[in-house]
Design a protein around this motif. Sequence first.
Motif, short mmCIF file in Angstrom:
data_model
loop_
_atom_site.label_atom_id
_atom_site.label_comp_id
_atom_site.label_asym_id
_atom_site.label_seq_id
_atom_site.Cartn_x
_atom_site.Cartn_y
_atom_site.Cartn_z
N GLU B 84 110.96 -37.60 9.11
CA GLU B 84 110.90 -36.39 8.29
C GLU B 84 112.17 -35.59 8.58
O GLU B 84 112.34 -35.07 9.68
CB GLU B 84 109.63 -35.60 8.64
N ASN B 85 113.09 -35.49 7.58
CA ASN B 85 114.33 -34.74 7.78
C ASN B 85 115.08 -35.22 9.02
O ASN B 85 115.50 -34.41 9.84
CB ASN B 85 114.05 -33.23 7.93
N GLY B 86 115.20 -36.55 9.18
CA GLY B 86 115.96 -37.07 10.31
C GLY B 86 115.23 -36.97 11.64
O GLY B 86 115.76 -37.39 12.68
N VAL B 87 114.04 -36.38 11.64
CA VAL B 87 113.30 -36.26 12.89
C VAL B 87 112.18 -37.30 12.87
O VAL B 87 111.52 -37.49 11.85
CB VAL B 87 112.69 -34.84 13.02
N ALA B 88 111.98 -37.95 14.01
CA ALA B 88 110.91 -38.95 14.08
C ALA B 88 109.63 -38.27 14.52
O ALA B 88 109.57 -37.57 15.53
CB ALA B 88 111.28 -40.05 15.07
N LEU B 89 108.57 -38.49 13.76
CA LEU B 89 107.27 -37.91 14.09
C LEU B 89 106.32 -39.04 14.40
O LEU B 89 106.20 -39.99 13.61
CB LEU B 89 106.75 -37.11 12.88
N LYS B 90 105.66 -38.97 15.55
CA LYS B 90 104.65 -40.00 15.84
C LYS B 90 103.34 -39.51 15.25
O LYS B 90 102.71 -38.56 15.74
CB LYS B 90 104.51 -40.23 17.35
N LEU B 91 102.95 -40.15 14.18
CA LEU B 91 101.73 -39.74 13.48
C LEU B 91 100.57 -40.64 13.87
O LEU B 91 100.68 -41.87 13.82
CB LEU B 91 101.94 -39.84 11.96
N THR B 92 99.46 -40.03 14.28
CA THR B 92 98.24 -40.81 14.53
C THR B 92 97.18 -40.29 13.59
O THR B 92 96.85 -39.09 13.60
CB THR B 92 97.79 -40.65 15.99
N VAL B 93 96.66 -41.18 12.75
CA VAL B 93 95.60 -40.80 11.82
C VAL B 93 94.27 -41.35 12.36
O VAL B 93 94.17 -42.54 12.65
CB VAL B 93 95.86 -41.36 10.41
N VAL B 94 93.31 -40.46 12.55
CA VAL B 94 91.99 -40.89 13.00
C VAL B 94 91.07 -40.83 11.79
O VAL B 94 90.78 -39.76 11.25
CB VAL B 94 91.46 -39.98 14.13
N ASP B 95 90.66 -42.00 11.34
CA ASP B 95 89.87 -42.12 10.12
C ASP B 95 88.41 -42.39 10.48
O ASP B 95 88.12 -42.91 11.56
CB ASP B 95 90.45 -43.27 9.28
N THR B 96 87.51 -42.04 9.58
CA THR B 96 86.08 -42.12 9.92
C THR B 96 85.27 -42.79 8.83
O THR B 96 84.34 -42.18 8.27
CB THR B 96 85.53 -40.70 10.14
N PRO B 97 85.57 -44.06 8.51
CA PRO B 97 84.82 -44.74 7.44
C PRO B 97 83.34 -44.84 7.78
O PRO B 97 82.97 -45.10 8.93
CB PRO B 97 85.45 -46.13 7.37
N GLY B 98 82.51 -44.60 6.80
CA GLY B 98 81.07 -44.63 7.00
C GLY B 98 80.47 -43.23 6.95
O GLY B 98 79.28 -43.05 6.65
N TYR B 99 81.29 -42.21 7.25
CA TYR B 99 80.82 -40.83 7.22
C TYR B 99 80.28 -40.48 5.84
O TYR B 99 80.98 -40.64 4.85
CB TYR B 99 81.96 -39.87 7.59
N GLY B 100 79.03 -40.03 5.78
CA GLY B 100 78.48 -39.57 4.51
C GLY B 100 78.17 -40.65 3.49
O GLY B 100 77.78 -40.34 2.36
N ASP B 101 78.33 -41.92 3.85
CA ASP B 101 78.19 -42.98 2.86
C ASP B 101 76.81 -43.62 2.77
O ASP B 101 76.55 -44.39 1.87
CB ASP B 101 79.20 -44.10 3.15
N ALA B 102 75.93 -43.33 3.72
CA ALA B 102 74.64 -44.02 3.73
C ALA B 102 73.61 -43.24 2.92
O ALA B 102 73.87 -42.14 2.45
CB ALA B 102 74.16 -44.19 5.17
N ILE B 103 72.42 -43.82 2.78
CA ILE B 103 71.34 -43.11 2.12
C ILE B 103 70.84 -42.00 3.05
O ILE B 103 70.57 -40.88 2.64
CB ILE B 103 70.20 -44.07 1.73
N ASP B 104 70.79 -42.32 4.35
CA ASP B 104 70.39 -41.31 5.33
C ASP B 104 71.59 -40.97 6.21
O ASP B 104 72.02 -41.78 7.02
CB ASP B 104 69.24 -41.85 6.19
#
Lengths: 301, 301
Positions: B84-104
């Motif tokens: 980003e603009n010549g600067v290196a950013l260490k990005l960590t994305v924490v994803d949460t598949p399954g959240y809110g997807d069930a019947i219960d």
Amino acid sequence: FNLNLLVVSEKGMGKSTLVNTLFNKNIYKDENAVRSTLSTSKVNDNIEIKLEDNGENRAAAYPEESAESNNDIKIEVISTIIEENGVALKLTVVDTPGYGDAIDNTNCWEPIVKEINSRFDQYLDQENRINRSNIEDNRIHACLYLIEPTAHFLKPLDLQFCLAVHEKCNLIPIIAKSDILTDEEITSFKARILNQLTEAGVQLFRPPTYQFDDSETINLTNELYNKMPYAVVGSTNLVTNAEGKQVRGRAYPWGVIEVDNAQHNDFVYLRDLLIRQCLEELREKTDNVLYESYRSQKLIK
Amino acid sequence: FNLNLLVVSEKGMGKSTLVNTLFNKNIYKDENAVRSTLSTSKVNDNIEIKLEDNGENRAAAYPEESAESNNDIKIEVISTIIEENGVALKLTVVDTPGYGDAIDNTNCWEPIVKEINSRFDQYLDQENRINRSNIEDNRIHACLYLIEPTAHFLKPLDLQFCLAVHEKCNLIPIIAKSDILTDEEITSFKARILNQLTEAGVQLFRPPTYQFDDSETINLTNELYNKMPYAVVGSTNLVTNAEGKQVRGRAYPWGVIEVDNAQHNDFVYLRDLLIRQCLEELREKTDNVLYESYRSQKLIK
Ligand SMILES: Nc1nc2c(ncn2[C@@H]2O[C@H](COP(=O)(O)OP(=O)(O)O)[C@@H](O)[C@H]2O)c(=O)[nH]1
Ligand SMILES: Nc1nc2c(ncn2[C@@H]2O[C@H](COP(=O)(O)OP(=O)(O)O)[C@@H](O)[C@H]2O)c(=O)[nH]1
């Protein structure tokens, strides 16, 4: 003529707007409409149905009720007269607020299945009377099931619902608010939905063709079926389209989507199926096939 | 520079697209990215976290898994380098598949809270070592919470989630796929959401202003805050806009919505908050306020 329409979706899918768009009338604000509300608790097998009020608390029922994760599904019935081409249609909309809205939606389809069954039972009782001259047909003629336009897949709840009702009423699946999807997304989403439904063994309503139909009619009927699930947009607001014409639609900063434009969404196909072409077929299939199947299963027990 | 971003939503809200749009890179297809997947079962209080695989089954995890109403929430972590603009950013994305997807979906936020806590604990352990020269900061610096654009209200699950995490990480609420809403609908939806959050006592991340800020900076900072929840649109596809220019956006038959156009949606405000203006503030608040509060509560017990 009467049409008893069950409309099912989670809150916020544009269900009320779609119903109003189909009949070009604000059904829910019609002062002459007859309403009733049944409150049902889905938590145990004895689903208690108590007649609550005349449906005036519909607006009040949201959002506080759902915010307290109220697990009750309400069955709200609204009957009104619709004028269509000079013909009066008695329209009854059976609405199901609460469906799919809680944190735990286990079995939230059961009160709806009970409602469909109870209407079959009402008809059965009338048929068994000595004087059968005035049978009132309150059976559900079609179920519009609104699918959230995620562009991925049907959710587990969608499949459970479809399996619970497809043999009891004519199931018409609809992709709600389809203006959220590009044409490519609609095509692939429809394909995936149909795959899932086919694999699960779900039957959809198929408009029949007849021996005496000419080929143009057959093509139109097939096109009606092949567009399912209908990717629709609903709106009763008038907006100015790109040609300067006043049309029903939604105006965005980047453009105007037109409800009645077949290039923009499938609304006209849904309206044709439900009202202009297959109203009789929907009632006949309910009477000859779905009700008969319910009746024979009930009498066997 | 590092940024640990927790991104939470039901499936199909455009979460992956939004992350890719923010960093203008397909994070999930980056061959140099480091991945891990934790499978967690939320069904009882001993949340079992087992390291599963290198995250390659993300695509395979849908839809069969959710179609079988699998009640497991996965924690998927993906780390990559962003220029980003010549600067290196260490990005960590924490994803949460399954959240809110069930019947219960009862308690489906618990594995996510555990993940935030476990990262605080990792930091606490490192701070307690004798040699503290190489502390790695894996704490969650911001949580992007995607809200379904129903145009009505926050759902019970949304409120439960916000209450469970707002004191543990910087909460940034986002109205997903906001191209489904007209400008009026966005205005009233935002107002209702903010009302619900305020009434529930939920704290959102507020970009701070400083004594030495000039009035223009103060205005910009306030504007950033006042736009919350951000009504965004995500897309890494290039489309031709009305002026014939190639821009990131979505092309519909009725018009082209542009991601980076502030007249079309709030994406630029979210990007400014997260990356261009408040990256340091997010990390500082995590370190000085949220982590300290966690640490003192833990040491009291
Ligand atoms: N984008 C989009 N929004 C719609 C559509 N139909 C209704 N809405 C909007 O969605 C919101 C909820 O609609 P409503 O009919 O009350 O939904 P219901 O809760 O399912 O009855 C309103 O702001 C409507 O204007 C549609 O086809 N597309
Ligand atoms: N209308 C609209 N669709 C979007 C937007 N962002 C993503 N999508 C589409 O939504 C679908 C799901 O997106 P995806 O990022 O896979 O969602 P996820 O399941 O939440 O990760 C894809 O077809 C995307 O093209 C958006 O801002 N607006």
